[in-house]
Design a protein around this motif. Sequence first.
Motif, mmCIF file in Angstrom:
data_model
loop_
_atom_site.group_PDB
_atom_site.id
_atom_site.type_symbol
_atom_site.label_atom_id
_atom_site.label_comp_id
_atom_site.label_asym_id
_atom_site.label_seq_id
_atom_site.Cartn_x
_atom_site.Cartn_y
_atom_site.Cartn_z
ATOM 1 N N UNK A 168 0.773 -1.224 0.000
ATOM 2 C CA UNK A 168 0.000 0.000 0.000
ATOM 3 C C UNK A 168 0.807 1.279 0.000
ATOM 4 N N UNK A 169 2.123 1.190 -0.283
ATOM 5 C CA UNK A 169 2.968 2.384 -0.280
ATOM 6 C C UNK A 169 2.912 3.157 -1.596
ATOM 7 N N UNK A 170 2.358 2.574 -2.661
ATOM 8 C CA UNK A 170 2.384 3.218 -3.966
ATOM 9 C C UNK A 170 1.575 4.520 -3.969
ATOM 10 N N UNK A 190 5.023 9.296 0.883
ATOM 11 C CA UNK A 190 5.923 9.497 2.025
ATOM 12 C C UNK A 190 5.310 8.954 3.324
ATOM 13 N N UNK A 191 6.173 8.316 4.089
ATOM 14 C CA UNK A 191 5.811 7.839 5.426
ATOM 15 C C UNK A 191 6.877 8.369 6.373
ATOM 16 N N UNK A 192 6.514 9.268 7.263
ATOM 17 C CA UNK A 192 7.508 10.001 8.038
ATOM 18 C C UNK A 192 7.944 9.282 9.311
ATOM 19 N N UNK A 193 7.216 8.256 9.707
ATOM 20 C CA UNK A 193 7.601 7.565 10.935
ATOM 21 C C UNK A 193 8.274 6.222 10.676
ATOM 22 N N UNK A 194 8.596 5.951 9.399
ATOM 23 C CA UNK A 194 9.270 4.709 9.041
ATOM 24 C C UNK A 194 10.392 4.976 8.049
ATOM 25 N N UNK A 228 9.351 -5.869 -7.571
ATOM 26 C CA UNK A 228 9.690 -4.804 -6.636
ATOM 27 C C UNK A 228 9.267 -5.219 -5.232
ATOM 28 N N UNK A 229 10.177 -5.038 -4.293
ATOM 29 C CA UNK A 229 9.876 -5.290 -2.891
ATOM 30 C C UNK A 229 10.406 -4.126 -2.070
#
Length: 241
Positions: A168-170, A190-194, A228-229
């Motif tokens: 679900x990062x796309x 963007x994920x700011x806590x990871x 892709x991983x």
Amino acid sequence: MKRIYRITLCLLLVAASVISFTACRDPYIESGSGYTSYDGVTLEIKSIDYSGEYIKLNTEWKNTTLHEVIYGAAYTVERYVDGDWISSMRADVSFIEIAYVLSPLGRQDKSYTLQFADISKEGTYRIKTSCHVHDGDEVTYVTLYATFNVDNEYTVASYHKLDYELKGFLYEDLKPYYKAGEKVTVKIGKVYDLGFDLYLDGEELVMESWDGDYWQYSFIMPDHPVKLTCKTYDGFVSKGE
């Protein structure tokens, strides 16, 4: 009317001929589970190498024991059929006489070519090999194997499958197929806590842009299927800062 029918039929036949010449069954391989008859000595498929003339399985030998492990170059490839494992080797293969030493608590990378195996049928396969564990004067024969799955994707005109596990990062969807040589742009929200790392067939991709609401990566589609991983980790604030 008959003339139009004949012309249409001819065009369809030409199109079918073109497709038959340009289409192929594209072996898409995913690693599976492993087995060892000796706890602490394992063989794992880490990635698939499509870059050469023949596909290779990139594996890792791991020894978490305090004993020395000796293994050779020989291996077999088998396919799971109706509850049994049958050989998929094309012919008897002579392997070089060589001894690899895996030290206690050691790891080694080893590539195995599928040049001598027939993987044309879809299904579950395994690479099977062996080693000897030396515990003082006691030597134990060990059997190991690592499974992999083959899904022969139907492709046309040099298009290959792009598979991905991105949880679900796309930021934008990707197409399921890309043509060899085509630039593929991957945008990750963007994920700011990871912390976040992106990998193409096990090789880390370098982030080329981090402006706006996403991180951007890109690569040139090779002449084979790819996957892709990603990996995430704690303690991350803002990538690129």
